[in-house]
Design an enzyme around this catalytic site. Structure first.
Site, mmCIF file in Angstrom:
data_model
loop_
_atom_site.group_PDB
_atom_site.id
_atom_site.type_symbol
_atom_site.label_atom_id
_atom_site.label_comp_id
_atom_site.label_asym_id
_atom_site.label_seq_id
_atom_site.Cartn_x
_atom_site.Cartn_y
_atom_site.Cartn_z
ATOM 1 N N SER A 34 -2.832 -2.904 34.901
ATOM 2 C CA SER A 34 -2.475 -1.977 35.968
ATOM 3 C C SER A 34 -3.690 -1.615 36.828
ATOM 4 O O SER A 34 -4.429 -2.517 37.230
ATOM 5 C CB SER A 34 -1.796 -0.745 35.361
ATOM 6 O OG SER A 34 -1.159 0.027 36.339
ATOM 7 N N ASP B 219 8.018 -7.145 37.426
ATOM 8 C CA ASP B 219 7.314 -5.931 37.846
ATOM 9 C C ASP B 219 7.227 -5.891 39.363
ATOM 10 O O ASP B 219 6.733 -6.830 39.971
ATOM 11 C CB ASP B 219 5.901 -5.946 37.244
ATOM 12 C CG ASP B 219 5.032 -4.797 37.755
ATOM 13 O OD1 ASP B 219 5.591 -3.761 38.156
ATOM 14 O OD2 ASP B 219 3.794 -4.950 37.744
ATOM 15 N N HIS C 117 5.932 -4.186 34.146
ATOM 16 C CA HIS C 117 4.549 -3.891 34.546
ATOM 17 C C HIS C 117 3.531 -4.028 33.418
ATOM 18 O O HIS C 117 2.518 -4.712 33.583
ATOM 19 C CB HIS C 117 4.491 -2.491 35.143
ATOM 20 C CG HIS C 117 3.138 -2.136 35.652
ATOM 21 N ND1 HIS C 117 2.505 -2.890 36.620
ATOM 22 C CD2 HIS C 117 2.278 -1.143 35.329
ATOM 23 C CE1 HIS C 117 1.315 -2.358 36.856
ATOM 24 N NE2 HIS C 117 1.149 -1.302 36.104
#
Lengths: 475, 475
Positions: free
Chosen positions: B188, B396, B452
């Site tokens: 991330s 994602d 994600h």
């Protein structure tokens, strides 16, 4: 001939409704037989819905006996629409739809131990608002059989004629439903015969063929529609789902000139690119690209069918491999165990010795695919006053939504409602748009995260979709 | 200053390894503290792995106390690599990764009744082959705190410096790991600081900074990398996943000229198209487009954040709504219950009164995003002898794989291994390709069907991926 029976019926009972078709039909040879089934092996107690099973004879001397399951709407049978439901294959039994998609019962397969499977009510049964005739069509499918060997040689037009004849006879035998709104529904390969059936029924009405059918529209799920468009859409679909790389997709587009179906063998660039794509997709579950490929769990069945065919489950799935409950196709095995149980056949009133082993998909019928596209029928129908619902599980690679959207675009309708999300429980269940032409309208919907037979993956969402559409409510 | 401690250490112990850093550090102010944790509330019995928690002081007078969890490899700690793991946000605690992604423990959340959550071993823990330092970074994240108010004002470069200082100090305090291969990993938002950290460590080695680090490479999952590329990829991604229509996508491409980020307010066509797209995506779970959007389950939280931000779970999730176990974010609630329990903090040796309420993602830190792109760092690193693994959960939408693939392409490396499927249990787990430049190589992999934080969705597959990559085995 089918029309012989109809003529016979018309001659004897005139335009009035026939209330005792079974008796009358004996005057013209056995056209229909029917029984109310009050209980089913695997389901505890009496069925809390009305189930009728039976045969309707079609074709020469009624030599083709089409088996059906009729479930009365559990809401208001006399007011709710009637829908006939067709499955694909060709040759796949409607029991798949009955137990795995939109029927009133489902298998309890958790802890399944190999004995007769148990059943529970499907909370998302479409029969909650519809009277549904589930029919095993064409002959040779499910419990439908022919009394002659030649009967099994059938093509798309023949299958269409059988369905049309079946439906007319069934409604004559159930005159209380003649005034109900009628929908024709089906998924997968039924995308080929279904629009032709609708066309014939519509034309029949206009030509004054009795009985008059209160035909209102048709419903199609991930429908096989056009040999070229559907197959050609697999490559862009695979790219969109990131199963093939951007580079390979660009290369293939260029080398094949956008045509991945009619490939010139001398076009080595295109041939090579497509071969690479085939390899990349070889182990993908074409029915739902995110689900496991059940084939790979089968020790004796590593035969690959390639990306252009709809994969089928081998019949030895149960016996030759460890039960693979993680595999959605395991349902198919359980279905086979159930349908081949003697007590089940007796309960369903399947005629003894009419067929051998029940197969979910019978590949041995001598079916000839004579219609390569049903787009022209959709075009014709778009000049009627009918309504259509077409939906696509958006993770299906066997009939990708891309192709379905392409032929819908080709109909040159007016985009009367633009692309928007539709919701179930406050969640986006998919996206929808509407097209229209004078009195005709077609609603297209994706079912987000669903595969080939969308209700198999997203039962609640698909039930909401059909319920709203039937009620003329926005999705 | 960080370097003061290092200088201090160098001065006192010279180039030799420091075996008693905790003691020595007292000579230079409290730089590190550490405790072995043998049991944890919620887990029955002693932990079957070695867990150490502690603080490393960084920055002026060690005013920033970074909290970490160190788990020894359960295979061969002395031979297995060491990896430091960073999380995103910025401001999200590494406990998310520890319990929900790649750590040795996971919550047993079935039948969770609101009391202290119970824990079980994660069969797909990456600590099975790695010594992992999970660090709460930057300061203000998780249990990390600052002794000064100004300490909470931090930016990307400051966060980088903290991590670099942390790692050097931690290794000095754990000299037995100084020779192990070292990887830097994260997902991330850590895609911004992480490549800079790697660059600094690499440069430090070249400049002779002690201790010498046996840096071998880095690992990034759905990494935020470039403000423009990542955000710009949301629109094509949404189209590829059929969340926006072909027509709208084509229109937007044209009206915005392919730039969906730097929009001229006078370009009404582009503004309108993007607003339509925002509406279409409003209720989609950006972390995994096929999963339910948990926000819609919250009665008092219908505030919409739009497509350009990574959604966060409100803290009132547990108290103000019916427990929504169908919602993956429910894990976050359970995590909060656990981390805020007094017994837990005691077991972890969290310093009393060092922080108030533990938040999974602390939005109140005064973090300034000063680095808009880390692509240049990747470019620099591609001239080193390091190896990199970059993976993307392919569903994602917060950091879509499309953007990640774009900046990788921008590195202008040689495509040394073409796009191919990788498998787990005979199933396609995703696709992978390799890029190289002299001694550098980067492996890119999609994780099919993951969102994600890919290991949160596809734990088994991600464990297989990292295990093979660490072993220099083909994915």
């Amino acid at each position: 001939m089918a029309s012989e029976n109809l003529q016979c019926l018309k001659k004897y009972i005139g335009p009035l409704l026939c209330l005792h078709v079974v008796l009358l039909s004996s005057l013209c040879g056995i056209a229909t037989s029917q029984t109310i089934v009050t209980s089913l092996p695997g389901f505890e107690g009496d069925l809390p819905f009305t189930l009728e099973t039976g045969y309707v004879g079609v074709g020469d001397s009624n030599s083709s006996q089409l088996f059906y399951y009729f479930v009365e709407s559990t809401r208001s049978p006399s007011e709710d629409p009637v829908m006939i439901w067709l499955t694909g294959g060709p040759g796949c039994s409607v029991l798949s739809a009955f137990f795995l998609e939109i029927g009133p019962l489902a298998f309890t397969y958790v802890d399944y131990n190999g004995s007769l499977p148990s059943l529970h009510l499907n909370p998302y049964a479409w029969t909650q608002g519809l009277n549904i005739i589930y029919v095993d069509s064409p002959v040779g499918t499910g419990f439908s059989y022919s009394t002659t060997q030649e009967g099994y040689y059938i093509d798309d037009e023949g299958a269409v004629d059988q369905i049309v004849e079946f439906l007319r006879k069934w409604l004559l035998a159930h005159p209380q439903y003649l005034n109900n709104i009628l929908y024709i529904g089906g998924d997968s390969y039924s995308g080929i015969p279904l629009p032709i059936v609708v066309q014939k029924l519509f034309d029949g009405n206009n030509a004054g063929v009795a009985p008059y059918l209160n035909l209102r529209g048709y419903i199609l799920g991930n429908p096989k529609t056009d040999d070229f468009i559907d197959v050609n859409s697999v490559t862009p679909f695979a790219h969109r789902l990131t199963l093939i790389s951007d580079e390979l997709y660009e290369s293939t587009k260029e080398s094949c000139g956008g045509d991945y179906v009619n490939v010139d063998d001398n076009n080595t660039g295109c041939v090579t690119d497509l071969a690479t794509i085939d390899q990349l997709l070889l182990q993908i579950n074409t029915m739902h690209v995110l689900e496991p490929n059940c084939q790979t769990a089968l020790p004796n069945n590593r035969e690959e069918e390639g990306r252009r065919s709809i994969r089928e489950l081998p019949e030895n799935f149960l016996t030759e491999s460890t039960p693979a409950l993680w595999c959605r196709y395991y349902n198919y095995v359980i279905l086979g165990v159930w349908a081949n149980d003697h007590s089940v056949r007796k309960a369903l009133n399947v005629r003894e010795n009419s067929i051998g082993v029940w197969k979910r998909c019978n590949k041995s019928i001598a079916y000839t695919k004579t219609v390569t596209s049903s787009v022209e029928y959709h075009k014709n129908l778009s000049n009627t006053n009918l309504r259509a619902l077409v939906y696509s599980g958006d993770h299906d690679m066997s009939v990708p939504h891309i192709g379905t959207q392409e032929w819908i675009r080709d109909l040159n309708l007016t985009n009367s409602e633009i692309w928007r999300p539709w919701y179930v429980d406050g969640q986006v269940a998919g996206y929808s748009e509407k097209f229209s032409n004078v009195d005709y309208n077609l609603q297209y919907a994706t079912v987000k995260g669903a595969g080939h037979a969308a209700p198999e993956y997203k039962a609640k969402e698909c039930y909401a979709m059909i319920d709203r559409w039937l009620a003329y409510y926005p999705l």
